[in-house]
Scaffold this active site. Structure first.
Site, PDB file in Angstrom:
ATOM      1  N   GLU A 200      39.757  45.937 -19.207  1.00  0.00           N
ATOM      2  CA  GLU A 200      40.566  46.650 -18.108  1.00  0.00           C
ATOM      3  C   GLU A 200      40.122  48.240 -18.173  1.00  0.00           C
ATOM      4  OE1 GLU A 200      44.647  45.904 -18.400  1.00  0.00           O
ATOM      5  OE2 GLU A 200      44.402  43.826 -17.622  1.00  0.00           O
ATOM      6  N   GLU A 271      42.824  36.604 -17.068  1.00  0.00           N
ATOM      7  CA  GLU A 271      44.200  36.825 -17.793  1.00  0.00           C
ATOM      8  C   GLU A 271      45.189  36.397 -16.451  1.00  0.00           C
ATOM      9  OE1 GLU A 271      45.553  40.487 -19.263  1.00  0.00           O
ATOM     10  OE2 GLU A 271      44.037  40.671 -20.694  1.00  0.00           O
TER      11      GLU A 271
END
Length: 848
Positions: A200, A271
């Site tokens: 991320e 995710e």
């Protein structure tokens, strides 16, 4: 040499006999080697549709399971249950600070045995996605980065910084070389089909500007240069450099993901958050399985071919491994709960979803996509191969309040509110994301009879220092002081007060004011405990202020700074600070006394009990223990012995009566507890703390607790065994029958049985059987599993019918229709659309 035809036949027969004899003479080991050599190496490639493994396109259903968050003894059962839940891939982070807690000293044993964990996954026939870091976040202390990295001269984390890149490259190569040596990459015949570097990064990239982009390019080149034969991904990184695949993280990637940054890359979802992680002070938070199933079906209907559930099993943040304020229990609302038990209906409903998607596999991977929009609220997405019977459709109703009718290929379908119906042959509905057919369970914490016998607590209380030698002119920053060796850092200073300072002023007593950047603080003045204060996950800074009584002459101030873990995210983590920042006395006769920069401060790390290791058996005798009086001050160690709870069910300790501190069992760190930090609902965020069975002996287990707060009641602590023996079903009479009734044969969806009908299926775990029917109603019952109530409509024979089908059985199947529950063929409330709610209790046969 010329051979006649008859001779030729004879020769072929002889050769065949010899070959068969040779084959039969092979040992079982040789046979296994021969079998393995056939499919040893796996080529993993990709295109704009999917990952391609050995030339075969795949739909991948993955779940995150983190090896340090459970024990090696738990791994086999967790992995087995994941496979039974329809997963074909396990995803895990690699935790740098677990493996290299001290620079150059690596640990790959116990809960850190990454190789063993991956080989167990391989043994179960599953693939692996390896998320390497170096930064992982994961609500793990310091985002997985080792503390010592902060002290490398000139270092800046996660940017184009030579010291950081040097240590990252060294760590990455250690891990990847180990995987390669163990032949764990798919290209070597192993299970690892996908890797991830960084995590991320887009969340912090702007802070580093051009250096951030250079760092991402460098990280991509690093892993690709090792030529490991697998694709690599970066999540939430839309500018991931080629050939890196950019992947999605979030709850609804079917709607939020802009897609791969190149047409030749597949849509991967790394995710899909199955719940919300919890922090101390939080109320309960859940994500419904209907919403998860909807999001997955939508993603796959829009060209997605890979989803990962984060988490599939959250586990436990043992010891001091959680990030700041994060609870010891992690992602407990995942399909497998903290204890590795199946959380129903989340586990079963997603399993059925995977079954339904597998029936659509050929159409999704080789069909041509089409989209129709019958209305603003409805949508049809389907895939088909022209000229064949291969076709699969997803009928979506995005109306959050009402069901909608969708007409498709001459037939009308009623789609419940905000749900998707899956038709693997473009005709037959086999699954709806909003209709739960799988059973439900309610978790029970049962007080142990064996473990809760006459606790005899002994105590050792830490000495609170009034004066520590030191020459710092400001309170030392707490992360740097403790160096992740303890949660605790002591601060002392002395200051003189004269008669003029103590002269009476309007407003009463002087006030001690301490501004802290977090996380918590205990304060003493002249040996008297003044109290404590703390921040929260959202607002870490806080102010401790209290009227104080000063004495003329020298006064001694003692503060204990308390950490609840290191930060796990954000830019410039190496420069993140916490602890007390300013200290002053307000309201003196002479004005305000600033103690922050005008006094010398002494500092000390940790507790004496930590230094002596009194949390474990070998350290107990290093201090003098006394019998507990019930009036202990804070900073007290408690120890007692207990026998292991009965059965082999999961075990936990319930920290009733306690405040805040740490728990050990037989020297193993169970984790941080914080009972005094109440949620807005007036309850502690976490009450029960998991004790893995591998921590326990049959008898005389050592329990050690370090408690920060005074006036606690350790006698209220109890041990519990954990089960999901309360099993329920809640099904509407018009729900779609289970997807298990269907299979695909010769490109057609076919019923496995002639009689496809709706049933409620109840199943006990292990060898247990249904011992009681606690609730049953066919009508309009209310509530949830563990808390059902009757509605205005109820078939009187409901309980009797369920008992007939279920009592004494390990598993039972109840037809869900009016004829099963009508008495004398009468429906007492014909205008009510019926639902069947059942709650049963599972138990062991008393004969056993």
């Amino acid at each position: 040499m010329k051979i006649h035809s008859s001779d030729h036949s004879w020769l072929l027969l002889a050769v065949l006999v010899i070959l068969l004899s040779f084959s039969g003479a092979l040992s079982s080991d040789d046979k296994e080697k021969k079998t393995k050599s056939v499919d040893k190496k796996k080529e993993v490639t990709y295109d704009g549709t999917s990952l391609i493994i050995n030339g075969n396109r795949e739909l991948l259903y993955s779940g995150s399971i983190h090896y340090p968050r459970s024990t090696p003894e738990m791994w086999p059962n967790i992995i087995k249950r994941a496979k039974q839940g329809g997963l074909n891939t396990i995803q895990t982070y690699v935790f740098w600070n677990v493996h290299e807690p001290e620079q150059g000293k690596f640990n790959f044993s116990g809960r850190a045995d990454l190789v063993k964990f991956i080989k167990l996954i391989e043994k179960n026939g599953l693939y692996v996605t390896l998320r390497l870091g170096p930064f992982i976040q994961a609500e793990w202390t310091h985002g997985g980065l080792p503390y010592w990295l902060r002290e490398v001269p000139g270092i800046f984390f996660r940017t184009d910084n030579e010291p950081f890149k040097e240590h990252t490259e060294r760590y990455v190569k250690v891990v990847l070389d180990m995987m390669k040596e163990e032949k764990l990459f798919a290209s070597q015949g192993g299970p690892i089909i996908l890797g991830q570097i960084e995590n991320e990064y887009s969340a912090v990239q702007r802070a580093y500007k051009e250096d951030g982009l250079n760092y991402i390019k460098w990280a991509s080149k690093l892993v690709h240069s090792m030529d490991l034969g697998i694709p690599w991904v970066m999540c939430k990184q839309n500018d991931a450099p080629d050939p890196m695949i950019n992947a999605c993280n979030g709850r609804h990637c079917g709607d939020t993901f802009p897609g791969p940054n190149k047409d030749n890359k597949p849509s991967l979802w790394t995710e899909n958050w199955t719940t919300q992680f919890r922090v101390f002070g939080d109320p309960p938070a859940q994500r419904s399985v209907e919403d998860i199933a909807y999001s997955v079906a939508r993603f796959f209907s829009k060209n997605g071919t890979h989803v990962n559930y984060y988490m599939y099993h959250g586990g436990t943040n043992f010891g001091r491994t959680s990030a700041h304020y994060v609870t010891t229990r992690y992602y407990d609302d995942a399909p497998l709960d903290e204890f590795g038990l199946e959380r129903e209906p989340k586990y079963g409903h997603l399993k059925h979803l995977h079954n339904a998607l597998n029936l659509c596999k050929k159409a999704l991977l080789w069909g041509q996509p089409r989209v129709e929009k019958p209305s603003n609220e409805t949508e049809i997405r389907y895939y088909e191969q022209p000229g064949t019977k291969v076709c699969a459709a997803f009928l979506a109703n995005n109306n959050t309040e009402a069901a909608e009718k969708i007409k498709f290929r001459g037939k009308e379908y009623l789609i419940p509110h905000r749900s998707i119906s899956i038709l693997p042959d473009c005709k037959t509905v086999v699954y709806n994301t909003g209709e739960i057919i799988s059973h439900h369970t309610s978790r029970n914490f049962m007080k142990s009879k064996k473990a809760n016998k006459n606790f005899d607590f002994k105590v050792f209380t830490e000495s609170v220092p009034s004066k520590i030698k030191g020459d710092s002119f400001i309170p030392v920053e707490l992360y740097g002081l403790t160096k992740d060796e303890s949660d605790y850092g002591w601060y002392t200073t002395s200051f003189k007060i004269d008669d003029n300072d103590l002269s009476k002023k309007k407003g009463g007593k002087p006030n001690l004011r301490i501004a802290s950047l977090g996380h918590a603080l205990h304060v003493w003045l002249n040996g008297e405990y003044l109290g404590n204060g703390h921040g929260s996950h959202e607002e870490k800074s806080f102010v401790f202020q209290k009227p104080v009584t000063l004495k003329e002459g020298e006064n001694h101030l003692t503060m204990l700074g308390v950490l609840t873990g290191f930060p796990d995210s954000g830019s410039y983590m190496e420069h993140r600070y916490t602890g007390p920042r300013s200290v002053s006395i307000l309201g003196l006769g002479s004005g305000t006394l600033d103690l922050t920069e005008e006094n010398k401060w002494g500092n000390k790390v940790g507790m004496e009990g930590e230094r002596l290791g009194i949390h474990a058996e070998e350290g107990l005798k290093k201090v003098k223990w006394e019998k507990a009086s019930g009036k202990e001050p804070g900073m007290t160690w408690y120890q007692t012995y207990f026998d292991a709870p009965e059965s082999q069910s999961a075990a936990a300790i319930r920290m009733n009566g306690m405040g805040k501190g740490l728990i050990w069992v037989n020297g193993e760190g169970v984790g941080r507890y914080w009972m005094s930090f109440l949620s807005p609902l007036g309850q502690p965020t976490q009450i029960e703390y998991h004790i893995p069975r591998s921590f326990l002996k049959p008898k005389k287990n050592l329990l050690v607790i370090f408690e920060e707060e005074p006036n606690v009641k350790p006698e209220l602590i109890d041990f519990v065994i954990v089960n999901r023996d309360t099993v329920c079903s809640y099904i509407g009479e018009n729900y779609t029958p289970s997807v298990r009734h269907w299979t695909r044969k010769n490109d057609q969806v076919q019923a496995i049985t002639d009689d496809v009908h709706l049933t409620a299926n109840l199943k006990c775990s292990g060898t247990k059987k249904i011992s009681a029917v606690e609730f049953a109603s066919f009508g309009n019952p209310n509530g949830t599993c563990g808390n059902f109530t009757l509605g205005s409509c109820n078939a009187p024979v409901s309980k009797k019918v369920v008992e007939k089908y279920c009592l004494g059985k390990a598993e039972c199947v109840i037809p869900v229709n009016k004829s099963t529950f009508e008495q004398d063929k009468k429906d007492s409330c014909p205008k009510v659309e019926k639902k069947l709610a059942v709650q049963v209790k599972c138990g062991r046969d008393k004969k056993n």
